[in-house]
Structures are given as structure tokens and as C-alpha cells.
Design an enzyme around this catalytic site. Structure first.
Site, PDB file in Angstrom:
ATOM      1  N   ARG A 169       0.809  -1.218   0.000  1.00 17.57           N
ATOM      2  CA  ARG A 169       0.000   0.000   0.000  1.00 17.57           C
ATOM      3  C   ARG A 169       0.847   1.275   0.000  1.00 17.57           C
ATOM      4  O   ARG A 169       0.462   2.294   0.574  1.00 17.57           O
ATOM      5  CB  ARG A 169      -0.967   0.021   1.189  1.00 17.57           C
ATOM      6  CG  ARG A 169      -1.994  -1.095   1.180  1.00 17.57           C
ATOM      7  CD  ARG A 169      -2.922  -1.015  -0.028  1.00 17.57           C
ATOM      8  NE  ARG A 169      -3.868  -2.123  -0.007  1.00 17.57           N
ATOM      9  CZ  ARG A 169      -3.636  -3.317  -0.557  1.00 17.57           C
ATOM     10  NH1 ARG A 169      -2.483  -3.540  -1.185  1.00 17.57           N
ATOM     11  NH2 ARG A 169      -4.532  -4.272  -0.508  1.00 17.57           N
ATOM     12  N   SER A 247     -11.709   0.481   1.891  1.00 23.28           N
ATOM     13  CA  SER A 247     -10.965   0.143   3.113  1.00 23.28           C
ATOM     14  C   SER A 247     -10.440   1.402   3.798  1.00 23.28           C
ATOM     15  O   SER A 247      -9.679   2.162   3.208  1.00 23.28           O
ATOM     16  CB  SER A 247      -9.796  -0.782   2.779  1.00 23.28           C
ATOM     17  OG  SER A 247     -10.268  -1.999   2.245  1.00 23.28           O
ATOM     18  N   GLU A 344      -5.826   4.297   5.975  1.00 26.26           N
ATOM     19  CA  GLU A 344      -5.324   4.115   4.614  1.00 26.26           C
ATOM     20  C   GLU A 344      -5.475   5.351   3.730  1.00 26.26           C
ATOM     21  O   GLU A 344      -4.550   5.692   2.990  1.00 26.26           O
ATOM     22  CB  GLU A 344      -6.016   2.916   3.947  1.00 26.26           C
ATOM     23  CG  GLU A 344      -5.529   2.661   2.537  1.00 26.26           C
ATOM     24  CD  GLU A 344      -6.057   1.368   1.951  1.00 26.26           C
ATOM     25  OE1 GLU A 344      -6.285   1.332   0.728  1.00 26.26           O
ATOM     26  OE2 GLU A 344      -6.236   0.394   2.696  1.00 26.26           O
TER      27      GLU A 344
END
Length: 353
Positions: A169, A247, A344
Site C-alpha cells: 500500500r 478500506s 489508509e
């Protein structure tokens, strides 16, 4: 090129972020070609922000505190086949293209590799920024190079896959704005060169939990994509009906020793071993659910009852309210499991000058 600017009123950004947070800016510049970028490169202030479809961002800029520097909306679009050799196909896709549209285009052209990443919201240009991934696949596995505009040197340059420094990520693009500031990007992603396969020559990635049992005995890339698209539709609320950014937290990685201790206390805890660093990755959704937040709602913000990683803005909740609720979740998970959850999405805060 389109410039939205009003000296007396500010541009409403609710339609430019999928959380539908009431937020505002002074100038929104739509970049529809490389020529637009070249034209504006000498006129831009030192500070600026690059926006795609707003599917992974929290904009904290209420009417009384709008963003005063320009926001660049990358809508440069095109897809083309560069070359092919034996079973490998090289494809270029520009950053303003919708990611899901691009995945479907590859399948229609019988190119394989990124079918597991179907139905992920956002633009192609935003995908390398956080190295998007799903169902056992990351986009970095299929990137040959990334073509960018370098704001510092005012030139177009190509970064190899290695130079992009992809990790879970993350990428050089994400790390750079962490170091220099979210409103001081070094690069704008113009296009990505992908290394794909002829559709029947690439080994399908079907070992992810919940996938294999839904496929026929002889699965195809198109069937796999169809199964994953349906799974995502069942699990994830539609942001058009329930504003969300997918998410909200990253799956945390912990040491083997810590994982063993937690396993004794929580035997049902799902985990996976990361080959690259031998750390143990824990499901953030499971942690949040066990902390009691699945389906929990506080006024206009809440956690989806379909998936614990999804925070929903039910009615015009501010960024501050959303982040405060997220902090409650982080604190509860820390108290129960001694694990720190990391948010995130990118946070764009107009108070950060």
C-alpha cells in the site's frame, strides 16, 4: 482544459470525493491533456494538490476554511497497445482513465494479469500511488514503468518499476508527499506502462479465501473477474448510495512473537505470513469487528454492517467527525489487541499550509 474559479464563492468538492464530505477550494483545474499541464506548469503556485476520483481521500476543508491553493483534477485519458512479444503484451493507460474501465478493457482484449483487481474504485493514475491490491494481487506486479510530470524539473520522465519503490500500500509517490507535504507533490502520474499476458497464458491467482470454491473446474480470467466483481458487490456498499472510500484502515503487520501470543488468546484470529519480511499480517476487519464496531453508528457516521473496514458518511458528516470516529476505533483495537491501526486514505487538511 477547464478552470473552476469564483472570486466570491468557493468550489464545492462534495462531488469530487466519494465520502461526500462538505469541503471547498478556491480553484479547481481540470487537466484533459499533456498540453494543459505544460501550459499551466509555469503558472502554478508552489502548493497544489492532485486529485483523481476522490475515492481514497478525506478532505478537511469546510466552508470557513477552504483550500486556497489549486487542486489539479487529472482527466487525461487514453489506452493503447505498445507492443507484444510471444505471450507478453505491453499496454499504456493514461492516469485519468477509470481503473475498472481499464480492467474490463484488458479482459475484452484478452489480456490477463489484473483481473483480481476488478471493481476497485478510482483512477488509473491513483493506483500506483498506494500500490492498490486485492485478492492476493498487487498492481506493482504488472507495472513496467510509470510516466510522470516532474514539477521540480518541469519535464516528463519515466520511472522504472524499481524506481517506484513499491511496497504494501505504498510507493515513492506516497512516501514523497509524506516527506514533503501532501500539497507539495513532486510528480503527477501521466500514464502507466503495464506488462500483461495473453489471457490463457497467465496463471490465475485463485488461492485467496472465498474465491476458489466459487469457480468452475477450469476457470478463466474472465470468470475469475466476474466472481470477484460479484463478491465485492455483495461485501462492499455502493458509494453512490452509501458514501465511503472502501478500506479505511490498512491490515497491520506484527512480529511472529506477538502473533503467537495473540493466537493463544484469540485462536480464531486470521493471519498470513509476509514472505518479504517474515512479519505476520492481521485482518484489520476482524480486529474492528471483535472490538465491537461492525455495524456501529454514531449520528451521521458509522461502520458498515457488511464489512468492518468500511466507514460510511450517512449525511454530510465533516472530516473532523469522521476522523474522530476512526480514532475511537483505533483506540478500541489498541486496548483489546495492543495493535495500532493505520488509516489508509490520504488526508487533505486545509489548515496545513
Amino acid at each position: 482544459m477547464n478552470v473552476q474559479k469564483n472570486e466570491n464563492e468557493f468550489v464545492d468538492l462534495r462531488n469530487y470525493n466519494s465520502l461526500k464530505i462538505p469541503s471547498y477550494c478556491k480553484t479547481l483545474i481540470h487537466l484533459s491533456s499533456v498540453q494543459d499541464l505544460l501550459l499551466f506548469s509555469n503558472l502554478l503556485h508552489d502548493k497544489k494538490f492532485i486529485l483523481g476520483e476522490g475515492t481514497n481521500i478525506i478532505i478537511d476543508a469546510p466552508a470557513e476554511r477552504p483550500i486556497l491553493y489549486p487542486i489539479l483534477l487529472n482527466v487525461i485519458k487514453n489506452k493503447t497497445i505498445l507492443s507484444s512479444k510471444k505471450n507478453i503484451i505491453y499496454v499504456r493507460c493514461f492516469g485519468g482513465e477509470n481503473w475498472n474501465t481499464f480492467v474490463n478493457w484488458t479482459l475484452e482484449n484478452n489480456f490477463g494479469g489484473i483481473e483480481n483487481l476488478i471493481s476497485i474504485p478510482g483512477t488509473v493514475g491513483a493506483a500506483p500511488f498506494q500500490n492498490i491490491g486485492a485478492y492476493g494481487v498487487e498492481i506493482s506486479n504488472f507495472i513496467s514503468s510509470v510516466n510522470v510530470w516532474d514539477f521540480k524539473k518541469k519535464v516528463i520522465k519515466t520511472l522504472t518499476r524499481k524506481q517506484c519503490k513499491f511496497s504494501y500500500r505504498s510507493s515513492i509517490f506516497k512516501e514523497q508527499v509524506k516527506d514533503d507535504g501532501i500539497n507539495n507533490p513532486r510528480y503527477l502520474i501521466l500514464s502507466i506502462d503495464f506488462r500483461l499476458w495473453k489471457i490463457d497464458k497467465y496463471p490465475l491467482q485463485i488461492e485467496y479465501s472465498g474465491i476458489k470454491e466459487k469457480l468452475p473446474d477450469k476457470p478463466t480470467a474472465k470468470k475469475l473477474a466476474s466472481v470477484i466483481a460479484k463478491l465485492r458487490e455483495q461485501k462492499l456498499p455502493n458509494p453512490n448510495s452509501y458514501p465511503n472510500i472502501g478500506s479505511f484502515f490498512i491490515n497491520p503487520s506484527i512480529s511472529v512473537k506477538k502473533a503467537q501470543l495473540l493466537k493463544k488468546k484469540f485462536p480464531e484470529m486470521p493471519f498470513s505470513v509476509q514472505k518479504e519480511n517474515s512479519l505476520i499480517k492481521i485482518s484489520a476487519a476482524w480486529l474492528i469487528e471483535k472490538a465491537g464496531f461492525r455495524g456501529k453508528r454514531e449520528n451521521n457516521i458509522g461502520v458498515s454492517n457488511r464489512h468492518s473496514l468500511i466507514l460510511i458518511n450517512y449525511k454530510n458528516a465533516s472530516a473532523k467527525k469522521i476522523l474522530s470516529f476512526a480514532k475511537e476505533i483505533q483506540d478500541a483495537v489498541m486496548q483489546k489487541f495492543n495493535i495500532q491501526l493505520t488509516i489508509e486514505p490520504t488526508i487533505l487538511d486545509s489548515s496545513e499550509i
